[in-house]
Design an enzyme around this catalytic site. Structure first.
Site, PDB file in Angstrom:
ATOM      1  N   LYS A  29      61.373  61.943  14.538  1.00 57.71           N
ATOM      2  CA  LYS A  29      60.728  62.673  13.693  1.00 57.71           C
ATOM      3  C   LYS A  29      60.111  63.961  14.099  1.00 57.71           C
ATOM      4  O   LYS A  29      59.955  64.861  13.889  1.00 57.71           O
ATOM      5  CB  LYS A  29      59.835  61.915  12.762  1.00 57.71           C
ATOM      6  CG  LYS A  29      58.823  62.654  11.687  1.00 57.71           C
ATOM      7  CD  LYS A  29      57.835  61.918  10.942  1.00 57.71           C
ATOM      8  CE  LYS A  29      57.015  60.892  11.874  1.00 57.71           C
ATOM      9  NZ  LYS A  29      55.926  61.784  12.334  1.00 57.71           N
ATOM     10  N   THR A  30      59.132  63.426  15.044  1.00 60.39           N
ATOM     11  CA  THR A  30      58.491  64.552  15.975  1.00 60.39           C
ATOM     12  C   THR A  30      59.217  65.437  16.712  1.00 60.39           C
ATOM     13  O   THR A  30      58.989  66.838  16.912  1.00 60.39           O
ATOM     14  CB  THR A  30      57.453  63.867  17.110  1.00 60.39           C
ATOM     15  OG1 THR A  30      56.612  62.805  16.310  1.00 60.39           O
ATOM     16  CG2 THR A  30      56.535  64.784  17.770  1.00 60.39           C
ATOM     17  N   ASP A 221      53.460  67.216   8.780  1.00 60.41           N
ATOM     18  CA  ASP A 221      53.880  66.176   9.213  1.00 60.41           C
ATOM     19  C   ASP A 221      53.285  64.811   8.456  1.00 60.41           C
ATOM     20  O   ASP A 221      52.365  64.990   7.836  1.00 60.41           O
ATOM     21  CB  ASP A 221      53.334  65.885  10.823  1.00 60.41           C
ATOM     22  CG  ASP A 221      54.029  64.649  11.538  1.00 60.41           C
ATOM     23  OD1 ASP A 221      55.142  64.061  11.122  1.00 60.41           O
ATOM     24  OD2 ASP A 221      53.258  64.428  12.718  1.00 60.41           O
ATOM     25  N   GLU A 222      54.088  63.508   8.500  1.00 60.15           N
ATOM     26  CA  GLU A 222      53.682  62.424   7.748  1.00 60.15           C
ATOM     27  C   GLU A 222      53.273  62.847   6.298  1.00 60.15           C
ATOM     28  O   GLU A 222      52.116  62.500   5.726  1.00 60.15           O
ATOM     29  CB  GLU A 222      52.466  61.781   8.447  1.00 60.15           C
ATOM     30  CG  GLU A 222      52.750  61.395   9.874  1.00 60.15           C
ATOM     31  CD  GLU A 222      53.452  60.389  10.136  1.00 60.15           C
ATOM     32  OE1 GLU A 222      54.132  59.798   9.019  1.00 60.15           O
ATOM     33  OE2 GLU A 222      53.788  59.722  11.344  1.00 60.15           O
ATOM     34  N   GLN A 252      57.458  54.081   5.191  1.00 60.81           N
ATOM     35  CA  GLN A 252      56.230  53.842   6.116  1.00 60.81           C
ATOM     36  C   GLN A 252      55.018  54.089   5.318  1.00 60.81           C
ATOM     37  O   GLN A 252      54.202  54.345   6.363  1.00 60.81           O
ATOM     38  CB  GLN A 252      56.445  54.285   7.572  1.00 60.81           C
ATOM     39  CG  GLN A 252      57.685  53.848   8.263  1.00 60.81           C
ATOM     40  CD  GLN A 252      57.697  54.283   9.666  1.00 60.81           C
ATOM     41  OE1 GLN A 252      57.080  54.092  10.556  1.00 60.81           O
ATOM     42  NE2 GLN A 252      58.657  55.086   9.616  1.00 60.81           N
ATOM     43  N   ARG A 555      58.714  48.250  14.799  1.00 62.73           N
ATOM     44  CA  ARG A 555      58.018  48.527  16.111  1.00 62.73           C
ATOM     45  C   ARG A 555      58.827  48.067  17.411  1.00 62.73           C
ATOM     46  O   ARG A 555      58.555  48.414  18.473  1.00 62.73           O
ATOM     47  CB  ARG A 555      56.655  48.108  16.237  1.00 62.73           C
ATOM     48  CG  ARG A 555      55.662  48.602  15.070  1.00 62.73           C
ATOM     49  CD  ARG A 555      55.616  50.036  14.983  1.00 62.73           C
ATOM     50  NE  ARG A 555      56.507  50.524  13.888  1.00 62.73           N
ATOM     51  CZ  ARG A 555      56.964  51.486  13.811  1.00 62.73           C
ATOM     52  NH1 ARG A 555      56.582  52.520  14.701  1.00 62.73           N
ATOM     53  NH2 ARG A 555      57.704  52.066  12.823  1.00 62.73           N
TER      54      ARG A 555
END
Length: 603
Positions: A29-30, A221-222, A252, A555
């Site tokens: 994503k980043t 973002d997010e 998420q 994770r």
């Protein structure tokens, strides 16, 4: 762009118009967001035309650092992005409020040198108001009242809308007095940094038009974590040019308790009818078994944008699920497995233990202490939340804003009425002549602060070391107002300590979001803990609990261990049987067990 897959490339090179990126866990994503920023700059879009907003200073710094690594200038020329805004919602809001403070549009009764009240400052104000009004604390809990004030602001509500009972009317009066106190103190709270900007934009079309023309490209973002005020801010800002690039993962979304509403993510096409949707479904983090199992789990949620995660990574080991008799047995079992991993070559720093609530760490900590296994609780007290730091900051804030009653009150509580007034009396005048560091030195010396720490605390040398670090940081700033803004905008999530390399990491699932570990232990996966018993009666809250489980599972990079005691979580029954290895463990040894074992079976 370098090393992008086809979907990432498509997102990065998207032409003008609204775009939503549904980015699965571990899908880069980043990297995609930063590559999009770089693509815009390389395409000739002026940096000042772009605003990129995220939730934490840590995430913003990571984005800026990654951008700096791209060679956008000819060899030998330094790359500068002074006019490119990459920061948090709150820093963006503070920037606009500062710009508009002296304009009629920004008529909130503050100057551009306003103070930003953090949660502790706001709580102190609310406590004082409740005391002055003579209201009983059992019916007017300050923390509950402050939470209500935050809700009113973040949801853009009118304080009188819900004022139907006598209690509601009194809460409204506390709200009004709270707002007046902020105004008298030349201060805003955190929620104001978004809500007040929305008010400016809604009430002043010419101001809104100016910012719309300035920021033609809006990257968020997010996106699944935005609340109502943040949503309205983004909608107002991007509506003219429609160049909104939103990225996130509804699977998420785990921060409803903070006010986030992932329906903004799900309804993106309704808000932006011309929107294009791109799904990033290739996972680069986990084994295929972990991805398959977590994907099957999250499919049980009805409210979502379905994704089919896949990976080229190895198949990996089955997920180990262990049943224990109680929390103590579970802790010893986890400890034993960890020692096995370490003996096999695993690094302690690559082992994460996740749980639903902070209280669950007790049994684990006791076992690790007895076994002399190094561990750390991730998410401890942040630097700027430490008492000695807040005292010094209060002195600085009063020096540069003598109207700041909350800071004056803090100094009086810490230093005593006589000493605090003696020190404070000179600060505003000295602030006109001295540097930041000189002001701090004056405060420490005249408050006899070192002696105060020695007399009142067991660890004065450690606290003095913290102050020394603050002085080192302050020496980098010529503008004291910028320094105070940066200090206050450090959000709670940014307060996580730097991870130690050789210690097991213990943390809540909420704190683990954004992190990854070679080996993950998800403990206390009990019915009543995960999902939490408070979620049993609402379908939407159960779905958020399932998203928490999904976040915890994803994770893990290589190995995933899940354990429970008492009644197993209903979510365990949603995992594919062929991807798990189940063992029931007791103090008498362990044995394999089928899912229909009568002691653990859930109908």
């Amino acid at each position: 762009m370098d090393n992008l897959n086809d979907k990432q490339q498509e997102a990065v090179e998207h032409s003008d118009g609204p775009l939503l990126i549904a980015a699965g866990a571990g899908s880069g994503k980043t990297k995609t967001l930063v590559s999009r920023l770089v693509h815009l700059l390389k395409s000739g879009i002026a940096p000042e035309k772009i605003v990129a907003i995220t939730f934490t200073n840590k995430a913003a710094k990571e984005m800026r650092d990654r951008i700096e690594n791209y060679k956008l200038q000819p060899a030998g020329e330094k790359t500068t992005f002074q006019n490119l805004f990459v920061g948090t919602f709150h820093s963006f809001g503070a920037k606009i409020l500062k710009n508009e403070a002296d304009a009629p549009a920004g008529a909130f009764g503050r100057t551009k040198y306003f103070t930003i009240f953090d949660d502790e400052d706001s709580l102190s104000v609310v406590k004082k108001i409740i005391k002055e009004k003579g209201l009983p604390k059992d019916k007017f809990n300050p923390i509950t009242i402050l939470r209500k004030i935050s809700e009113i602001k973040s949801e853009i509500k009118n304080v009188d809308d819900d004022a139907q009972t006598a209690h509601d009317i009194k809460v409204s009066s506390i709200y009004e007095e709270y707002e007046e106190t902020l105004k008298r103190s030349n201060a805003f709270d955190f929620d104001d940094l978004i809500t007040k900007v929305v008010q400016i934009f809604k009430n002043n079309p010419e101001v809104l038009e100016r910012y719309r023309n300035q920021y033609e490209y809006v990257l968020i973002d997010e996106y699944q974590d935005i609340n109502t005020a943040q949503y309205q801010l983004i909608k107002l800002l991007a509506e003219k040019h429609q160049n909104i690039f939103a990225i996130g993962d509804d699977a998420q979304s785990i921060y409803k308790f903070r006010g986030s509403d992932f329906r903004n993510f799900l309804n993106f096409e309704l808000d932006w009818p011309k929107a294009k949707i791109i799904k990033l479904e290739q996972n680069y983090r986990s084994t295929s078994i972990i991805i398959s199992a977590s994907s099957e789990l999250i499919k049980n949620n009805k409210q979502q944008k379905p994704k089919e995660l896949w990976t080229k990574n190895e198949e990996g080991e089955q997920i180990k699920i262990s049943a224990y008799e109680n929390a103590e047995e579970e802790a010893w079992g986890v400890c034993e497995k960890i020692l096995e991993l370490i003996r096999a070559g695993a690094q302690a720093g690559e082992i994460g233990i996740l749980y639903r609530t902070n209280a669950q760490s007790r049994a684990l900590e006791q076992v690790f202490i007895r076994s002399k296994i190094p561990y750390e609780i991730y998410g401890g007290l942040k630097f700027y939340a430490r008492k000695e730091i807040k005292d010094v900051i209060a002195g600085l804030r009063y020096a540069y804003n003598p109207k700041d009653a909350a800071s004056a009150e803090r100094l009086e509580k810490s230093l005593g009425k006589i000493k605090s007034r003696s020190v404070s009396a000179q600060l505003p005048e000295l602030a006109k002549e001295l540097t930041l560091v000189q002001i701090i030195s004056y405060f420490l010396e005249n408050a006899d602060y070192s002696n105060y720490l020695v007399k009142n605390f067991k660890n004065p040398s450690e606290r003095l070391e913290n102050i020394k670090e603050l002085i080192n940081f302050a020496s980098q700033y010529e503008d004291p107002y910028k320094f105070l803004e940066e200090v206050t905008l450090a959000s709670t999530s940014d307060g996580k300590p730097k991870l130690q390399k050789n210690a097991i990491k213990l943390m809540t699932i909420h704190a683990a979001k954004g992190l990854e570990f070679e080996n993950v232990f998800l403990v206390g996966c009990n019915e009543g803990l995960l999902p939490h018993e408070q979620s049993f009666f609402k379908a939407e809250e159960l779905e958020e609990e399932r998203r928490l489980m999904y976040v915890a599972m994803t994770r893990a990079k290589k190995k995933l261990f899940i354990s429970f005691y008492n009644l197993p979580s209903r979510f365990l029954g949603e995992l594919p049987g062929d991807l798990i290895e189940f063992t029931k463990i007791s103090s008498y040894g362990e044995r394999d067990a089928d899912w229909d074992d009568e002691t653990i079976y859930i109908e």
